[in-house]
Write an enzyme that holds these catalytic residues in place. Sequence first.
Site, short mmCIF file in Angstrom:
data_model
loop_
_atom_site.label_atom_id
_atom_site.label_comp_id
_atom_site.label_asym_id
_atom_site.label_seq_id
_atom_site.Cartn_x
_atom_site.Cartn_y
_atom_site.Cartn_z
N GLY A 1 1.17 -1.33 4.24
CA GLY A 1 1.64 -0.18 3.74
C GLY A 1 2.36 0.49 4.83
O GLY A 1 3.74 0.88 4.69
N HIS A 2 1.90 1.23 5.84
CA HIS A 2 2.54 2.24 6.56
C HIS A 2 3.81 1.65 7.31
O HIS A 2 4.97 2.34 7.08
CB HIS A 2 1.75 2.36 8.01
N HIS B 1 -3.59 -4.69 7.69
CA HIS B 1 -3.67 -3.52 8.74
C HIS B 1 -2.89 -3.57 9.80
O HIS B 1 -2.95 -4.50 10.63
CB HIS B 1 -5.12 -3.23 8.98
N GLY B 2 -1.89 -2.64 10.06
CA GLY B 2 -0.89 -2.62 11.11
C GLY B 2 0.30 -3.62 11.17
O GLY B 2 0.86 -3.63 12.26
N GLU C 1 -8.51 0.41 -2.91
CA GLU C 1 -9.40 0.16 -1.49
C GLU C 1 -10.11 1.49 -1.54
O GLU C 1 -9.85 2.54 -1.78
CB GLU C 1 -8.56 0.45 -0.16
N ARG D 1 -7.30 12.55 0.89
CA ARG D 1 -6.25 13.22 1.61
C ARG D 1 -4.80 12.76 1.35
O ARG D 1 -3.87 13.26 1.68
CB ARG D 1 -6.41 12.71 3.08
N HIS D 2 -4.72 11.51 0.53
CA HIS D 2 -3.36 11.05 0.12
C HIS D 2 -3.47 10.84 -1.27
O HIS D 2 -3.27 11.68 -2.24
CB HIS D 2 -2.82 10.03 0.90
N HIS E 1 -5.60 3.41 -1.61
CA HIS E 1 -6.76 3.73 -0.94
C HIS E 1 -7.53 5.28 -1.55
O HIS E 1 -6.59 6.15 -1.21
CB HIS E 1 -7.04 3.68 0.58
N ARG F 1 -9.71 7.76 -0.85
CA ARG F 1 -10.47 8.23 0.17
C ARG F 1 -11.48 9.26 -0.12
O ARG F 1 -11.00 9.97 -1.05
CB ARG F 1 -9.59 8.58 1.60
N THR G 1 -6.92 6.39 10.28
CA THR G 1 -6.78 5.30 9.23
C THR G 1 -8.03 4.64 9.33
O THR G 1 -8.81 4.76 10.10
CB THR G 1 -5.64 4.41 9.45
N THR G 2 -8.31 3.35 8.41
CA THR G 2 -9.32 2.60 8.60
C THR G 2 -9.39 2.07 9.92
O THR G 2 -8.63 1.26 10.25
CB THR G 2 -9.36 1.52 7.64
N ASN H 1 0.82 -1.18 0.03
CA ASN H 1 0.06 0.06 -0.04
C ASN H 1 0.83 1.20 -0.12
O ASN H 1 1.66 1.40 0.82
CB ASN H 1 -0.79 0.04 1.26
N GLU I 1 -10.55 -9.72 3.34
CA GLU I 1 -9.25 -9.55 3.86
C GLU I 1 -9.74 -9.25 5.47
O GLU I 1 -10.46 -8.47 5.67
CB GLU I 1 -8.79 -8.01 3.43
N ARG J 1 3.32 18.94 1.08
CA ARG J 1 3.98 20.08 0.40
C ARG J 1 3.54 20.74 -0.86
O ARG J 1 3.78 21.52 -1.48
CB ARG J 1 5.55 19.86 0.24
N ASP K 1 -0.26 4.58 -0.28
CA ASP K 1 -0.73 5.87 0.22
C ASP K 1 0.18 6.87 0.76
O ASP K 1 0.00 8.15 0.57
CB ASP K 1 -1.90 5.61 1.18
N HIS K 2 0.82 6.45 1.61
CA HIS K 2 1.59 7.55 2.32
C HIS K 2 2.84 8.17 1.53
O HIS K 2 3.55 8.93 2.07
CB HIS K 2 2.53 6.87 3.59
#
Length: 245
Positions: free
Chosen positions: A213-214, A191-192, A71, A50-51, A44, A46, A101-102, A8, A152, A19, A10-11
Amino acid sequence: MTIRLHVNIDHIATVRNARGTRYPDPIHAAYVCEDAGADGITAHLREDRRHMVDRDIERLRESITTLLNLEMAGTDEMIGIAERIRPDCITLVPERREERTTEGGLDVVGQRKQMEKVAERARKAGIRVSFFIAPEEAQLVACRDLGAEQVELHTGEYCNLSGNGQLEELERLRHAARVGHELGLSIAAGHGLTRFNLPAIAAIAEIEEVNIGHAIIADSLFMGLGSAVRAMREALNRGLALREK
Ligand code: PXP
């Protein structure tokens, strides 16, 4: 035997948007992930953008050579976008604007009518459907009844807990994976997840795919921060060399 690793990204877009620059580019990130052996790219879109923004998803669709997993919330707007862009898979997630986050799994039981409509439209467009759910039997059965190919399992609780609580949640995930598989569903997890809590999840026999992802983006900072500083030092030195002697 293998487990698909979907990254993922997204970040990457989160950092870009902080920026308003053109970099770092999620498409560049997707290439790096594919080059490093990712089996798919997850993004994702959203409601508040936001990303990832719509154009990112379009460009990913045009560029990547592995699988694209989008997603999204199960709204009419999002399924319309998916029908147009045609990701390989959509993962339906719950979404609240104020969440970081979700949080929590999708209540497929409670939102059955809308989810049925969205899943049907996806199927007609040739898009695989996955539901992001808590490891609960009632949710698994509802997903099977809607004709989902995949679920999932939400690993967020497991990742947040420690000690016996974590072991109990792991057992719930194991049980859900078994039941889901028996219902004919493909089983993913996400997730996580981190390098540290992932092995116990990957050891669950029925799990075929993870979405992470994160932790990967966070690890990439420290695995790559030194190189970035060295590259900046080189740029500085190139400028110094241009100074008039
Ligand atoms: N799976 C789903 C359904 C998600 O919503 C997310 C977060 O966007 C992830 C996996 C990845 O979670 P993390 O960023 O914590 O690895």
